[in-house]
Design a protein around this motif. Structure first.
Motif, mmCIF file in Angstrom:
data_model
loop_
_atom_site.group_PDB
_atom_site.id
_atom_site.type_symbol
_atom_site.label_atom_id
_atom_site.label_comp_id
_atom_site.label_asym_id
_atom_site.label_seq_id
_atom_site.Cartn_x
_atom_site.Cartn_y
_atom_site.Cartn_z
ATOM 1 N N GLY A 166 59.917 -36.383 -12.230
ATOM 2 C CA GLY A 166 60.210 -37.712 -11.711
ATOM 3 C C GLY A 166 61.683 -37.938 -11.467
ATOM 4 O O GLY A 166 62.103 -39.074 -11.241
ATOM 5 N N ILE B 259 66.684 -39.838 -13.154
ATOM 6 C CA ILE B 259 65.234 -40.105 -13.211
ATOM 7 C C ILE B 259 65.109 -41.612 -13.031
ATOM 8 O O ILE B 259 65.307 -42.384 -13.963
ATOM 9 C CB ILE B 259 64.626 -39.655 -14.552
ATOM 10 C CG1 ILE B 259 64.824 -38.143 -14.716
ATOM 11 C CG2 ILE B 259 63.150 -40.006 -14.602
ATOM 12 C CD1 ILE B 259 64.249 -37.576 -15.984
ATOM 13 N N TYR C 244 62.835 -43.906 -12.654
ATOM 14 C CA TYR C 244 61.917 -44.781 -13.390
ATOM 15 C C TYR C 244 61.767 -44.343 -14.849
ATOM 16 O O TYR C 244 60.775 -44.610 -15.494
ATOM 17 C CB TYR C 244 60.553 -44.845 -12.703
ATOM 18 C CG TYR C 244 60.633 -45.488 -11.341
ATOM 19 C CD1 TYR C 244 60.857 -46.859 -11.225
ATOM 20 C CD2 TYR C 244 60.508 -44.733 -10.176
ATOM 21 C CE1 TYR C 244 60.951 -47.447 -9.971
ATOM 22 C CE2 TYR C 244 60.602 -45.321 -8.936
ATOM 23 C CZ TYR C 244 60.832 -46.688 -8.832
ATOM 24 O OH TYR C 244 60.929 -47.268 -7.611
ATOM 25 N N GLY C 245 62.758 -43.615 -15.344
ATOM 26 C CA GLY C 245 62.736 -43.178 -16.726
ATOM 27 C C GLY C 245 62.934 -44.352 -17.665
ATOM 28 O O GLY C 245 62.898 -45.507 -17.208
ATOM 29 N N CYS D 160 57.692 -39.501 -16.394
ATOM 30 C CA CYS D 160 57.345 -39.985 -15.060
ATOM 31 C C CYS D 160 56.598 -38.922 -14.306
ATOM 32 O O CYS D 160 56.640 -37.741 -14.640
ATOM 33 C CB CYS D 160 58.607 -40.361 -14.290
ATOM 34 S SG CYS D 160 59.396 -41.816 -14.950
ATOM 35 N N LYS D 161 55.934 -39.355 -13.261
ATOM 36 C CA LYS D 161 55.232 -38.407 -12.396
ATOM 37 C C LYS D 161 56.230 -37.802 -11.411
ATOM 38 O O LYS D 161 57.346 -38.297 -11.241
ATOM 39 C CB LYS D 161 54.106 -39.117 -11.644
ATOM 40 C CG LYS D 161 53.055 -39.667 -12.605
ATOM 41 C CD LYS D 161 51.793 -40.049 -11.894
ATOM 42 C CE LYS D 161 50.912 -38.835 -11.686
ATOM 43 N NZ LYS D 161 49.623 -39.202 -11.070
ATOM 44 N N GLY E 38 57.167 -40.521 -8.616
ATOM 45 C CA GLY E 38 58.190 -40.755 -9.620
ATOM 46 C C GLY E 38 57.918 -41.929 -10.531
ATOM 47 O O GLY E 38 58.784 -42.345 -11.280
ATOM 48 N N MET E 39 56.711 -42.466 -10.480
ATOM 49 C CA MET E 39 56.404 -43.647 -11.288
ATOM 50 C C MET E 39 56.217 -43.273 -12.759
ATOM 51 O O MET E 39 55.817 -42.153 -13.074
ATOM 52 C CB MET E 39 55.119 -44.318 -10.783
ATOM 53 C CG MET E 39 55.177 -44.770 -9.353
ATOM 54 S SD MET E 39 56.663 -45.682 -8.971
ATOM 55 C CE MET E 39 56.395 -47.152 -9.907
ATOM 56 N N PRO E 40 56.541 -44.234 -13.650
ATOM 57 C CA PRO E 40 56.301 -43.979 -15.070
ATOM 58 C C PRO E 40 54.831 -43.638 -15.296
ATOM 59 O O PRO E 40 53.947 -44.397 -14.878
ATOM 60 C CB PRO E 40 56.685 -45.285 -15.756
ATOM 61 C CG PRO E 40 57.109 -46.221 -14.695
ATOM 62 C CD PRO E 40 57.172 -45.523 -13.402
ATOM 63 N N ARG E 41 54.600 -42.514 -15.910
ATOM 64 C CA ARG E 41 53.252 -41.966 -15.999
ATOM 65 C C ARG E 41 52.273 -42.916 -16.689
ATOM 66 O O ARG E 41 51.160 -43.139 -16.216
ATOM 67 C CB ARG E 41 53.321 -40.647 -16.758
ATOM 68 C CG ARG E 41 52.064 -39.829 -16.730
ATOM 69 C CD ARG E 41 52.306 -38.499 -17.425
ATOM 70 N NE ARG E 41 53.116 -37.603 -16.631
ATOM 71 C CZ ARG E 41 52.619 -36.812 -15.681
ATOM 72 N NH1 ARG E 41 51.328 -36.809 -15.438
ATOM 73 N NH2 ARG E 41 53.390 -36.015 -14.994
ATOM 74 N N GLY F 113 51.181 -44.806 -13.484
ATOM 75 C CA GLY F 113 50.888 -43.466 -12.986
ATOM 76 C C GLY F 113 49.826 -43.427 -11.905
ATOM 77 O O GLY F 113 49.749 -42.481 -11.135
#
Lengths: 1015, 399
Positions: free
Chosen positions: A265, A287, A289-290, A294-295, A315-318, A322
């Motif tokens: 991500g 990162i 969206y850390g 993340c994806k 890149g979204m938070p899993r 996600g």
């Protein structure tokens, strides 16, 4: 002895010639959004966009109206498409590891329909190249193409593979340059030992050419290694020892920087500085969206303006988001997360490609999603989305019905467009469409055509179907007539404040709040601008067009179609609750009256007669007639058979029965498995059980067999009302004609009512508005009941005038828009059932001609339309023809009123039940049917009227071809009064002349037919 | 049709000896075999010779098997004359006395005693033999084998008459494969078979169709290349007058065509029953020339007159119906006897439809009064009255 043969169909050469001039079948163009897109490409020079699909189709779009379609021989998914910029040439990679070369080829100049076409271009597959798998390896996965790169010079194609090799092909022949091949071993040699650590570098994930220095490419391996490779000198200029799993690479315009996106991500910016061969660390790594896991960021673009714009998907938070399909645009402090309803397939930006310019200056972002195409305007602050002129997601909510209106007046057209503009959201921009390959030089279509689609969410969408591009005009929602939750919407708007800064984009929304809102039937009167929309929960809404916003309460009228029949209880869904407070209605079609059928079963037929202000509607229980002018119920009639229990259960319990049958089939499978095991160990004691089980199984898993039994009156759902017909004709006697209503049911019953409409006196409409008249009520008196003995469902009813032509629509005759119907000669009525087409004389309903389609061909009638076919050669010749779509998916054309078969065309695959069910005909010989949930296939049965793409493209930038699109609308809009068809001018073919009617397939006619003719 | 009036010449003598019995009295006279004349003339002659001018009679004769069969129209009259060998034995009865007297009786046939016994002791016979052939007017065809003269012997064309009875057709069809001889050799092709007969259904009761018979044609249209669903639809569309050509799975009961008079009659015991039941209807003496009475060749006219197509039209509403309906003129001339039944039936249907309508109309319409009137009219039970009202109100149009 029974060989009572008729003459074989005489192949009258003259008639054959006329037929050829009238009828021709062609599938012309596909409207809507391609089903299951899998690849996207853009040619910045020609300004063309290409979309590949999982079924192997390639579609190229330019300016609205410019379209090319190609289909690979194999229906394999297209994984990648590449344009050779400016060459009118593209390469496609399929899932089976083959590369195909397509070219836009100019056709030779020819004359089509009297108009000279120059340089018409079509898309053709020219060449294909199959990558050989390594010998000894079962699957060719090692040489499976993962990425393609076309060098700017357009003479070399680099291919990255799963095995980590990079191959170079020479264009245009697609021949492999053996000496250029770069295998992974070659790269690993130059790696430092600590990075090598014996592991493979993984597949090639990205190939990018250096923006400034030709011949240098950036190779990104899955493991994280990025190599700047010089093709000419065949050695690695620089190595970037990334440690994160790589997803994609992108160059910065200058070539001093590149950006890599990663599996975790994050993305990293790397500096390309001369001198240093090994780069261990990126300049920066983020990162976005850390910090939580993340994806992957699957693709990243870096575009320069005065400050760089970063665009990336994923890149979204899993954990929290996600499952979202997102694309982020970032510039300085601005940060938008576009939240889509379907998966992101690919995206590109339209930007400045000139090397002289300093910045990329992207103007638009084009995102291909699984279910729609979204274009974001990057020049306007706030990045609003741009309405698409084509590729509209027809299925934004599932299509439940459709309706076509020909020859719409300019006035109504403009009002619709204005209503549509008024509802466009503030987030829409009116900037020019960025993909503008070529110009549409074709004259505007000679008549405006509307396609109306009804959707599951209760909306009706109005589409401009006049040309090749199906463009949305206006959207009508019927949900606000009912009491629904409004709170939800407000909440959604508040949601935007959170992090990430989501913004909902796109209109694909398959989730319907309430399936009862679904639209089942639509009828529009283009002269009086009245619309009737009927839905799943027995709601019938009459709407009128209003240019002003209005807050009003909708009148509600409840009609009980059961008529106190006893012993029935409705077990289906409840009716929708009408809104009790006045509601705001936007300009456009605004509801006047809401009719609620009880029980609230789905509306199965609807008809509108605006001159008489009447609307007829039917469900599985009966039908009703309503005078919406006086807000007065005229008639309700129950058609239910006393033994019909299924009709009362409603859709829910039918689902239950489906469940049941599923369960049974599962049980069957399980049983057969169990008994299969048993067979292995046979003991004497179990033999009897075994035999019993086998017997039971045999009974259950009987071969497919069909029961042969005539339809009986108490078959289930026999009371379903299938069609209506309003007609001014002779029902009581041969001298007085007047308004009539005809209704046909599923069990072959036809009810004909004589109507007393105040102000309509034996067919002549007087001026309305007299005080005495308005106090009078419309009355309906049952005139005739016809029970077709074969009891097949009545598909359509149509009254023919003295010349055997269909009666004009309301207002057409009184406003001199069509020739007045012949009221001096005897009328007749065409009743088309699923099995037979039959013309009866009026008022004495006796059969004149018939065609027993099912008895002869074994196919059943699904859709029927009376179509006016114009000759492609003779200017003023036209014929009314009955077009009939069967359950086998073929079109049978019959002349009227003789019902002699003319031609037959195969149209839809017989397995494509939804395609057959969705088919709608236009009045001039075209039609539409759904080939996927999101696409209409447009076809033409007429030799004269066809709308199909004919375009050319400036090939090689040297030969400038004119690009145009032609809608061969012919002369279909010539007033009908000038059309005289000599063949049909005789009042109804004399019955005897039908004796030469024969059926190709049978050769034998039943004498009963003759009897009919002789009476 | 051209064969219709061909007279079997080989065994015909010019005169037919007639022995007519009425009550205890006998009369003997002779008729010209080649010119039998019409039935009504014959009827008059009988009344004359027995001197019973005003007595309504039922005329029966003993056929070659000893069955008592009726003479009540030109066809069976001609048949009786042509089969008289050489004596034609007639049995006359008063109409009012003669109920259910025509009966086939296997016992009497076995004993080979002719029907005099039946006639003399009608009560006794009735008790003994529950199988009764009803009055001639109630005869209706149920099934028949047709076109034996043109079909290959291995095929059988069966006509099932669905009309006018409640019995289900009662069979199922399935997919399968069949072997065809082609120039390339044997080839397996998809085919349609009868998969199941419903017990008590029409198909089973005729004995002409059996499970695993291959269906070749439906009403003259080949089913080769058609799907199971298509064939199903074709059969259902033709269900009121279904003619299926099958290749019977059991080829032993095939009709032997070459055999002369009556040789084939025993080939299928079951089908001879059905044959007997339809032959009151054979038109224009078609059967006279046929080798066996179970084989029927229908004139085209009769074959095609499927009554199923008489869509029912119910008139309603008009207070004074101005159009006079002369509609019934078109209906099958070859089957006039269907008419009264049909009309009766439809009259009742219409009556019920009327009542539904009056219930079903929403706000009391003007016409309801007149509808009730019509209702009363058509519900009158007397058949004469019904007939008249039908014509006046035009309630029924046979199409």
């Amino acid at each position: 002895m029974m060989k009572f043969r008729f003459r074989r169909q005489s192949t009258d050469p003259q008639r054959e010639k006329i037929k050829q001039e009238l009828f021709a079948f062609k599938k012309t163009v596909e409207h809507g959004f391609p089903h299951q897109p899998s690849a996207l490409a853009f040619d910045p020079k020609l300004q063309l966009m290409a979309i590949g699909t999982k079924s192997g189709a390639i579609k190229i779009y330019g300016a609205p109206g410019v379209e090319f379609t190609g289909l690979h021989k194999d229906t394999t998914a297209v994984t990648q498409i590449l344009f050779l910029p400016g060459r009118g040439c593209l390469l496609s990679v399929l899932d089976d590891n083959t590369i195909h070369r397509w070219e836009l080829v100019a056709e030779s100049t020819r004359e089509v329909g009297g108009v000279k076409k120059e340089g018409v271009v079509s898309l053709r597959e020219v060449d294909s190249y199959s990558l050989p798998g390594r010998p000894g390896i079962e699957s060719s996965s090692a040489t499976r193409v993962t990425v393609l790169l076309l060098l700017k010079s357009c003479d070399l194609l680099c291919m990255g593979t799963e095995g980590g090799g990079v191959y170079v092909l020479e264009l245009p022949r697609l021949s492999l340059k053996e000496n250029q091949t770069l295998l992974q071993d070659h790269v690993t040699q130059s790696l430092p030992d600590d990075y090598r650590c014996g592991k493979s570098l993984g597949p090639v994930e990205s190939l990018q050419e250096h923006p400034q220095q030709a011949g240098k490419i950036l190779i990104g391996y899955s493991r994280g290694l990025v190599v700047l490779w010089d093709l000419s000198s065949r050695h690695a200029d620089q190595l970037f020892l990334g440690k994160q799993q790589l997803e994609s690479l992108v160059w910065e315009r200058s070539g001093n920087l590149f950006v890599s996106s990663h599996n975790d991500g994050g993305y990293s910016v790397w500096a390309v500085t001369n001198g240093n061969i090994y780069n261990h660390q990126p300049v920066s790594s983020t990162i976005p969206y850390g910090p939580f896991p993340c994806k992957a960021i699957t693709k990243i673009l870096w575009r320069t303006t005065h400050s760089p714009v970063i665009l990336y998907s994923g890149g979204m938070p899993r954990a929290s988001y996600g499952d979202r399909h997102c694309l982020t645009i970032q510039q300085d402090k601005e940060h938008v997360t576009l939240d889509f309803t379907s998966r992101v397939i690919d995206f590109f930006t339209v930007h400045n490609m000139d090397n002289d310019k300093e910045f990329d200056d992207p103007s638009a972002l084009v995102v291909l999603l699984e279910e729609e195409l979204v274009v974001i305007d990057l020049l306007t602050p706030g990045w609003p989305s741009l309405p698409t002129p084509y590729l509209a997601p027809l299925h934004s909510s599932a299509i439940t019905c459709s309706c076509h209106v020909t020859n719409v007046s300019t006035k109504l057209w403009e009002r619709l467009i204005n209503a549509g503009k008024a509802q466009q959201s503030r987030r829409h921009t009116h900037r020019k469409w960025p993909i503008c390959g070529g110009k549409n030089l074709a004259p505007p279509p000679r008549q405006q055509e509307l396609l109306l689609t009804g959707h599951e969410d209760g909306t009706v969408r109005f589409w401009d179907a006049s040309g090749v591009a199906l463009t949305p005009l206006y959207k009508l929602s019927t949900a606000n007539v009912f009491h629904t939750d409004e709170m939800q919407q407000q909440q959604e708007e508040e949601e935007e404040e959170e992090w990430p800064p989501f913004r909902k984009v796109g209109c694909f929304d398959p989730y319907s709040d309430d399936p009862r809102l679904g639209i089942q039937k639509i009828s529009l009167c283009k002269y009086s601008n009245k619309l009737v929309v009927a839905g799943t929960a027995g709601q019938v809404i009459v709407l009128g067009l209003n240019d002003e916003r209005s807050d009003h309460l909708v009148d509600v009228s409840v009609m009980d179609l059961l008529q106190d029949r006893e012993g029935f209880t409705w077990k289906g869904h409840d009716r929708l609750e009408p809104r009790l407070k006045p509601a705001p209605f936007l300009p456009g079609f605004q509801p006047l009256v809401l009719l609620q059928c009880l029980p609230p079963a789905s509306v199965t037929a609807v008809a509108l007669h605006t001159e008489w202000n009447l609307v007829a509607f039917g469900t599985s229980h009966g039908f009703g007639l309503f005078d919406y002018h006086r807000r007065n119920a005229v008639l309700a009639r129950c058609t239910l058979h006393p033994n019909d229990s299924l009709a009362m259960e409603g859709p829910l319990s039918r689902v239950k029965s489906l469940k049941k049958s599923l369960r049974q089939s599962f049980r069957r499978i399980r049983k057969s498995r169990v008994s299969g095991k048993k067979r292995a160990v046979i003991t004497t004691t179990s033999k009897v059980q075994e035999a019993n089980a086998a017997l039971a199984e045999q009974e259950e898993v009987a071969p497919v067999q069909r029961r042969i039994e005539p339809r009986s009156a108490d078959d289930s759902l026999s009371g379903v009302v299938r069609c209506f017909c309003f007609a001014d004709t002779f029902l009581r006697d041969g001298t007085h004609h007047g308004p009539t209503l005809w209704a046909g049911t599923n069990s072959g019953s036809v009810y004909a009512y004589a109507l007393e409409v105040p102000g309509v006196d034996s067919g002549r409409t007087c001026e309305r508005g007299g005080a005495s008249e308005s106090s009078m009520c419309v009355e309906a008196v049952l005139g005739k009941e016809i029970q077709l003995m074969h009891r097949a469902p009545v598909v359509s009813i149509c009254v023919l005038d003295g010349r055997g032509k269909p009666l004009p629509d309301p207002y057409e005759a009184s406003q001199d828009l069509s020739i007045a119907p012949d009221m001096t000669n005897a009328h007749s009525v065409l009743i088309a059932s699923e099995e037979q087409l039959k013309v009866f004389s009026l008022p004495k309903v006796s059969a004149k001609t018939k065609f027993k389609l099912t008895a002869h061909e074994g196919c059943r009638v699904r859709k029927v339309a009376l179509v006016l076919f114009s000759s492609a050669v003779q200017e003023e010749y036209s014929e009314h023809t009955l077009v009939c779509l069967t359950n086998m998916g073929d079109m049978h054309l019959f002349n009227m009123p003789g019902l002699r078969p003319q031609v037959r065309f195969d149209c839809i695959r017989k397995e494509d039940i939804s395609g057959i069910a969705s088919c709608v005909f236009t009045k001039n010989g075209q039609g539409f049917y759904l080939i996927s949930p999101s696409e209409y296939e447009r076809f033409s049965l007429s030799a004269k009227v066809l709308i199909k793409p004919q375009c050319s493209v400036p090939l090689n930038c040297v030969k400038m071809y004119f690009l145009y699109f032609s809608s061969l609308m012919g002369k279909a809009d010539v007033p009908r009064s000038t059309l005289s068809s000599p063949l049909l001018d005789t009042p109804l073919d004399s019955p005897l002349s039908c004796a030469d009617l024969t059926l190709d397939s049978t050769g034998e006619l039943t004498v009963e037919d003759v009897r009919d003719f002789l009476t | 049709m051209n064969k219709n009036h061909r007279v079997p010449s080989s065994r015909s003598l010019s005169a037919v000896e007639v022995k007519s019995k009425f009550g205890a009295e006998f009369r003997r006279f002779s008729l010209d075999r080649s010119k039998p004349g019409r039935f009504d003339e014959f009827y008059g002659l009988l009344q004359h010779v027995h001197r019973i001018p005003n007595v309504e009679l039922l005329v029966g004769y003993a056929d070659v098997h000893g069955d008592l069969l009726p003479i009540n129209n030109d066809d069976n009259y001609h048949k009786a004359i042509s089969t008289a060998n050489p004596l034609l034995r007639l049995f006359l009865q008063r109409k009012e006395e003669a109920e259910n007297t025509f009966a086939t009786d296997p016992l009497t046939r076995k004993k080979n005693t002719v029907l005099s016994a039946v006639l003399l002791r009608p009560d006794a016979t009735r008790k003994k033999h529950p199988v009764i052939i009803s009055l001639p007017k109630d005869f209706r065809p149920v099934s028949s084998i047709i076109d034996v003269d043109i079909l290959p012997e291995t095929h059988r064309r069966v006509r099932l008459y669905k009309h006018g009875q409640e019995k289900p057709l009662g069979f199922y069809i399935r997919d399968g494969s069949s072997v065809r001889v082609t120039p390339q050799g044997l080839e397996k092709v998809p085919a349609i078979f009868i998969s199941r007969l419903v017990p008590g259904g029409l198909a089973e009761s005729t004995g002409l169709l059996a499970v695993n018979d291959e269906v070749l044609e439906v009403n003259g249209i080949e089913v080769a290349g058609k799907s199971l669903d298509q064939v199903t639809d074709m059969m259902i569309a033709n269900s009121h007058n279904l003619i299926i050509t099958v290749k019977p799975a059991n080829q032993r009961n095939n009709v032997v065509r070459s055999g002369g008079g009556g040789a084939a009659s025993g080939s299928s015991g079951r089908s001879s029953d059905s044959g007997a039941s339809c032959y009151g209807y054979s038109t224009h003496g078609a059967t006279a020339s046929m080798p066996s009475h179970i084989i029927q060749n229908f004139s085209a006219g009769e074959l095609e007159s499927d009554e199923d197509e008489e869509d029912l039209v119910i008139e309603a509403g008009g207070e004074a119906e101005p159009i006079r309906r002369t509609s019934s003129t078109y209906s099958m001339p070859s089957m006039p006897r269907y008419e009264p039944h049909l009309n009766l039936r439809t009259a009742f249907t219409s009556a019920s439809a009327f009542s539904i309508h009056t219930n079903g109309t929403l706000p009391a319409s003007n016409s309801s009064g007149s509808l009730n009137h019509a209702d009363a009219n058509s519900a009158t039970p007397s058949p004469d009255r019904v007939r008249r009202s039908l014509e006046e109100e035009g309630t029924v149009i046979t199409l």
